[in-house]
Design a protein around this motif. Structure first.
Motif, PDB file in Angstrom:
ATOM      1  N   GLU A 240       1.184 -11.200   8.532  1.00  0.00           N
ATOM      2  CA  GLU A 240      -0.120 -10.592   8.253  1.00  0.00           C
ATOM      3  C   GLU A 240       0.042  -9.220   7.612  1.00  0.00           C
ATOM      4  O   GLU A 240      -0.656  -8.883   6.643  1.00  0.00           O
ATOM      5  N   ASP A 241       0.969  -8.423   8.133  1.00  0.00           N
ATOM      6  CA  ASP A 241       1.174  -7.075   7.589  1.00  0.00           C
ATOM      7  C   ASP A 241       1.691  -7.120   6.154  1.00  0.00           C
ATOM      8  O   ASP A 241       1.309  -6.287   5.324  1.00  0.00           O
TER       9      ASP A 241
ATOM     10  N   GLN B 276       1.131  -9.602   4.016  1.00  0.00           N
ATOM     11  CA  GLN B 276       0.034 -10.116   3.192  1.00  0.00           C
ATOM     12  C   GLN B 276      -1.020  -9.048   2.902  1.00  0.00           C
ATOM     13  O   GLN B 276      -1.642  -9.070   1.837  1.00  0.00           O
ATOM     14  N   THR B 277      -1.204  -8.119   3.827  1.00  0.00           N
ATOM     15  CA  THR B 277      -2.209  -7.069   3.635  1.00  0.00           C
ATOM     16  C   THR B 277      -1.616  -5.809   3.004  1.00  0.00           C
ATOM     17  O   THR B 277      -2.327  -4.821   2.807  1.00  0.00           O
TER      18      THR B 277
ATOM     19  N   LYS C 185       0.835  -1.193   0.000  1.00  0.00           N
ATOM     20  CA  LYS C 185       0.000   0.000   0.000  1.00  0.00           C
ATOM     21  C   LYS C 185       0.873   1.248   0.000  1.00  0.00           C
ATOM     22  O   LYS C 185       2.043   1.207   0.379  1.00  0.00           O
TER      23      LYS C 185
ATOM     24  N   ASN D   4       0.609  -3.775   4.289  1.00  0.00           N
ATOM     25  CA  ASN D   4       0.978  -2.718   5.234  1.00  0.00           C
ATOM     26  C   ASN D   4       2.486  -2.653   5.480  1.00  0.00           C
ATOM     27  O   ASN D   4       2.999  -1.629   5.925  1.00  0.00           O
TER      28      ASN D   4
END
Length: 202
Positions: free
Chosen positions: A169-170, A172-173, A102, A175
């Motif tokens: 998780e970060d 994968q998203t 992002k 972030n």
């Protein structure tokens, strides 16, 4: 891939090693070579053998020739460890290649594999401090001190597992994102270590 799975594989490797408890015992990696479990098991096996080599080399009765041989073996083990970490990071890099970070995503300086490296070593510390807690030939004070250190290690186990899961998780998203920088170690390379290329006349 999550911390629970990784720690389970590390513990499995440690348990397998201690069936023989010998630095020359062959690895019995139960995972397929195309499975990330193979690399995680291999990584911890290297760590476990090196842990015991580090014990052996500190023997006050070790012969000088044995010391040198084990020191060279530890040097090679460190190289193998680094190579395996980089293979694990390559696996993660391939896994995340389709993810677009992002705007404003932050880079994590520690890659997933180097965090796994810390988790692998931590499992060895936990195993061996548990041994000290259970030793019957030492004083209660010794066992109590070992118990206190084990409690800290178990807290760290929880913290590192959380950090690993949050990092994955970060990424994968979108972030956070990772970059893989190879270690580029020089001392084992005969073209880069001046002692080695000096001796070879290059």
């Amino acid at each position: 891939m999550n911390a629970l799975l990784a720690n389970d594989i590390f513990r499995q490797s440690i348990q397998h090693y201690h069936l023989t408890d010998h630095v020359d015992a062959p690895s019995q990696n139960p995972y397929s070579s195309n499975d990330i479990g193979f690399l995680l098991y291999q990584k911890n096996w290297i760590d476990t053998v090196q842990w015991h080599l580090e014990d052996i080399i500190r023997s006050p009765t070790i012969r000088p020739d044995e010391l040198v041989a084990i020191k060279r073996r530890i040097d090679q083990s460190n190289q193998d460890r680094t190579d395996t970490v980089e293979l694990i990071d390559s696996w993660f890099s391939d896994l995340f290649q389709a993810i677009t970070p992002k705007d404003g995503a932050r880079m994590n300086s520690e890659t997933p594999a180097w965090l796994l490296d810390r988790m692998s070593i931590l499992q060895l510390k936990i195993y061996h401090f548990r041994e000290q807690v259970d030793r019957e030939s030492v004083s209660d004070e010794h066992r109590q001190k070992a118990r206190q250190k084990l409690d800290v290690l178990l807290e760290q186990e929880t913290d590192l597992a959380r950090c690993f899961n949050e990092l994955i998780e970060d990424i994968q998203t979108g972030n956070r994102f990772m970059k893989v920088y190879r270690q580029m170690k020089m001392y084992n390379d005969p073209t880069l270590n001046p002692v080695l290329y000096g001796e070879s006349g290059k």
